[in-house]
Design a protein around this motif. Sequence first.
Motif, short mmCIF file in Angstrom:
data_model
loop_
_atom_site.label_atom_id
_atom_site.label_comp_id
_atom_site.label_asym_id
_atom_site.label_seq_id
_atom_site.Cartn_x
_atom_site.Cartn_y
_atom_site.Cartn_z
N SER A 40 -10.51 -0.13 2.91
CA SER A 40 -9.43 0.85 3.03
C SER A 40 -9.87 2.00 3.91
CB SER A 40 -9.08 1.38 1.65
OG SER A 40 -8.31 2.55 1.78
N PHE A 100 3.77 -5.52 1.49
CA PHE A 100 2.52 -4.77 1.65
C PHE A 100 1.68 -5.54 2.66
CE2 PHE A 100 3.10 -3.05 -2.78
CZ PHE A 100 2.97 -1.71 -2.45
N ALA A 123 0.85 2.93 -3.43
CA ALA A 123 -0.13 3.17 -2.35
C ALA A 123 -0.02 4.57 -1.79
CB ALA A 123 -0.05 2.14 -1.22
N GLU A 124 1.01 5.31 -2.18
CA GLU A 124 1.15 6.70 -1.70
C GLU A 124 2.01 7.45 -2.73
OE1 GLU A 124 2.93 5.69 2.04
OE2 GLU A 124 4.96 5.71 1.21
N PRO A 125 1.85 8.77 -2.80
CA PRO A 125 2.66 9.52 -3.77
C PRO A 125 4.15 9.50 -3.40
CG PRO A 125 0.87 10.87 -2.87
CD PRO A 125 0.95 9.64 -2.04
N ASP A 149 6.56 2.21 -10.22
CA ASP A 149 5.37 2.69 -9.51
C ASP A 149 4.18 1.79 -9.86
OD1 ASP A 149 3.72 4.26 -8.03
OD2 ASP A 149 4.07 6.11 -9.15
N ILE A 150 3.29 1.62 -8.90
CA ILE A 150 2.03 0.90 -9.16
C ILE A 150 0.93 1.67 -8.44
CG2 ILE A 150 2.31 -0.72 -7.22
CD1 ILE A 150 1.03 -2.84 -9.18
N GLY A 169 -3.50 2.13 -7.65
CA GLY A 169 -4.82 1.50 -7.66
C GLY A 169 -5.65 1.96 -6.48
N THR A 219 -8.90 0.49 -3.75
CA THR A 219 -9.71 -0.62 -3.28
C THR A 219 -11.05 -0.67 -4.02
OG1 THR A 219 -8.75 -0.31 -1.12
CG2 THR A 219 -10.77 -1.60 -1.20
N MET A 224 -5.48 -2.75 -6.11
CA MET A 224 -4.20 -2.23 -6.62
C MET A 224 -4.01 -2.71 -8.06
SD MET A 224 -1.13 -4.70 -6.05
CE MET A 224 -0.22 -3.49 -5.24
N ASP A 227 -7.37 11.79 -7.11
CA ASP A 227 -5.93 11.81 -7.39
C ASP A 227 -5.65 12.72 -8.59
OD1 ASP A 227 -5.15 9.95 -5.36
OD2 ASP A 227 -6.10 8.38 -6.55
N ARG A 229 -3.37 13.99 -3.80
CA ARG A 229 -4.82 13.97 -3.88
C ARG A 229 -5.34 15.40 -3.81
NH1 ARG A 229 -7.41 9.47 -3.04
NH2 ARG A 229 -9.13 10.46 -1.97
N HIS A 244 -0.67 3.43 4.34
CA HIS A 244 -0.37 4.75 3.76
C HIS A 244 0.32 5.57 4.84
CE1 HIS A 244 -3.21 3.93 0.48
NE2 HIS A 244 -4.00 3.45 1.40
O1 DLL Z 1 -3.47 1.85 -1.75
C1 DLL Z 1 -3.93 0.39 -3.61
C2 DLL Z 1 -2.49 0.11 -3.75
C3 DLL Z 1 -1.87 -0.76 -2.89
C4 DLL Z 1 -1.79 0.69 -4.80
C5 DLL Z 1 -0.53 -1.03 -3.07
C6 DLL Z 1 -0.47 0.41 -4.99
C7 DLL Z 1 0.17 -0.44 -4.11
P1 DLL Z 1 -6.40 2.20 -1.19
O2 DLL Z 1 -5.98 1.82 0.18
O3 DLL Z 1 -7.83 2.08 -1.54
O4 DLL Z 1 -5.64 1.36 -2.27
O5 DLL Z 1 -5.91 3.70 -1.44
C8 DLL Z 1 -6.10 4.30 -2.69
O6 DLL Z 1 -4.01 5.48 -2.47
O7 DLL Z 1 -6.67 6.97 -4.31
C9 DLL Z 1 -4.27 7.21 -4.03
O8 DLL Z 1 -4.59 8.41 -3.35
C10 DLL Z 1 -3.27 6.42 -3.22
N1 DLL Z 1 -2.35 5.71 -4.11
C11 DLL Z 1 -2.38 4.42 -4.49
N2 DLL Z 1 -1.33 4.14 -5.29
C12 DLL Z 1 -0.63 5.30 -5.45
C13 DLL Z 1 0.54 5.67 -6.16
C14 DLL Z 1 -4.28 1.27 -2.44
N3 DLL Z 1 1.26 4.79 -6.87
C15 DLL Z 1 -5.42 5.64 -2.72
N4 DLL Z 1 0.93 6.96 -6.11
C16 DLL Z 1 -5.46 6.30 -4.09
C17 DLL Z 1 0.23 7.87 -5.40
C18 DLL Z 1 -1.29 6.30 -4.72
N5 DLL Z 1 -0.87 7.58 -4.68
#
Ligand code: DLL
Length: 430
Positions: free
Chosen positions: A92, A135, A210-212, A231-232, A234, A236, A241, A300, A324, A420
């Motif tokens: 990521s 995604f 993946a984003e707020p 909402d979901i 997670g 990396t 996720m 976060d 964040r 993102h």
């Molecule tokens: O973005 C994982 C993911 C993928 C979650 C798809 C949900 C759906 P990374 O690329 O490692 O993983 O980014 C992680 O994204 O620390 C948050 O800051 C932000 N983030 C992930 N989900 C959310 C959410 C994926 N539901 C970083 N709301 C995390 C707000 C989120 N921020």
Amino acid sequence: MERYYQPEIETASREQLTAWQDQHLTAQVRSLWDSVPYYRQKMEAAGLTPADIQGIGDLGKLPFMTREDLTACYPFGMLARPTADCVTIHSSAGTTGKKLIAFYTQRDLELWEDRCARAVTAAGGMREDVCQISFGYGLFTGGAGLDGGCRRVGCLTLPMSAGNTDRQLQFMEDLGATILCCTPSYAAYLAECVQERGLKISLRSGIFGAEPWSEEMRRSIEEKLGIKAYDIYGLTELGGMGVAFECSAQDGLHINEDSFIAEVVDPETGEALPEGQAGELVLSAVTQEAMPLLRYRTRDICVLSRAACPCGRTHIKMSKPMGRSDDMLVIKGVNVFPSQIETVLLAQGFSCNYQIIVDRLNGTDTLEVLVEMPPEALTDKLRRINEMERSMVAAMKSALGIRAKVRLVPPKTITRGEEHTVRVVDKRKK
Ligand code: DLL
């Protein structure tokens, strides 16, 4: 009736969850001590040996892990297993900072897909569903995670990946997709296109993350697409996720406590905060085999709650991440989260496609918000556009306490990220 993917785990008693966490944590500490010299040194520096960690009551003794630790260990330094035991990686760029890489064993992937399947089931997913996964695939954790989760549930999975909006919309309509999975900003974009083109779609729910994204954005997407939006969440580096997901209550995300121990700390001091107080989420991945991280500072900001959930799941809930700690803007001494700006924009009837530009002019911070105007406003007179901008400035001032410049830009001109979306450009950091 609420349906669960793994009812015996998702509705387990607190005693059972604590027993699992105690057992996994002590085993994980031993495994890290034995196989990761970097972590052993961190424990030694804190005056600890594995014998000091007998269960979750001792968690607070362990040192924090941060993204900087991962950078220091790049690429193999945090591996607790030989690469021969690993079967894949994800990577990521995150919203800030350098790229990071996470490794997974076959068992890591299996537990991960189970967690994602819980999220799909909580969003109402069943065998009969057609699940469009928009995604990104490849190194991004989003695509593969929900793909695995949906296949476990037995849905017909459409592995669309991100981008190519025309093809997305065509498959959505022709194949009768019932569940859409993507970033909320892309969902909002697709929703606008569906409305503009008058498409006949069959969606009934969406899994977005993946984003707020704010509650206002949820309502706007739900209304435009005629769905329930879940909402979901997670990361990396913490098994991907699906660390946490929303249920039918749509009021906070259940953190999969059979795999993660959650704490909230003061982002400045690192001190533990009581339940109900907003702070930085710290997670310990106690079942991860390849690259286990304990007390990892996610950056976060959220609130934890153990209040009973009407869905019957017993796992602790985190509020929707507010942003964040490193995205929090300090403008003229006032703390501002991008999500607060989003709330004002949507409350005023604007789209959730916006970008925030912060700069410093003659020693004073400036805040500018670019927001896409509604398509019908394109034909408006300049005077009407100026009026809209002025009313937005007043709304921002009353909600944030600071003056922002607002600039309306033509529809679809603000770039949407595939993983993102970049909401903030802080030119002061250059
Ligand atoms: O973005 C994982 C993911 C993928 C979650 C798809 C949900 C759906 P990374 O690329 O490692 O993983 O980014 C992680 O994204 O620390 C948050 O800051 C932000 N983030 C992930 N989900 C959310 C959410 C994926 N539901 C970083 N709301 C995390 C707000 C989120 N921020």
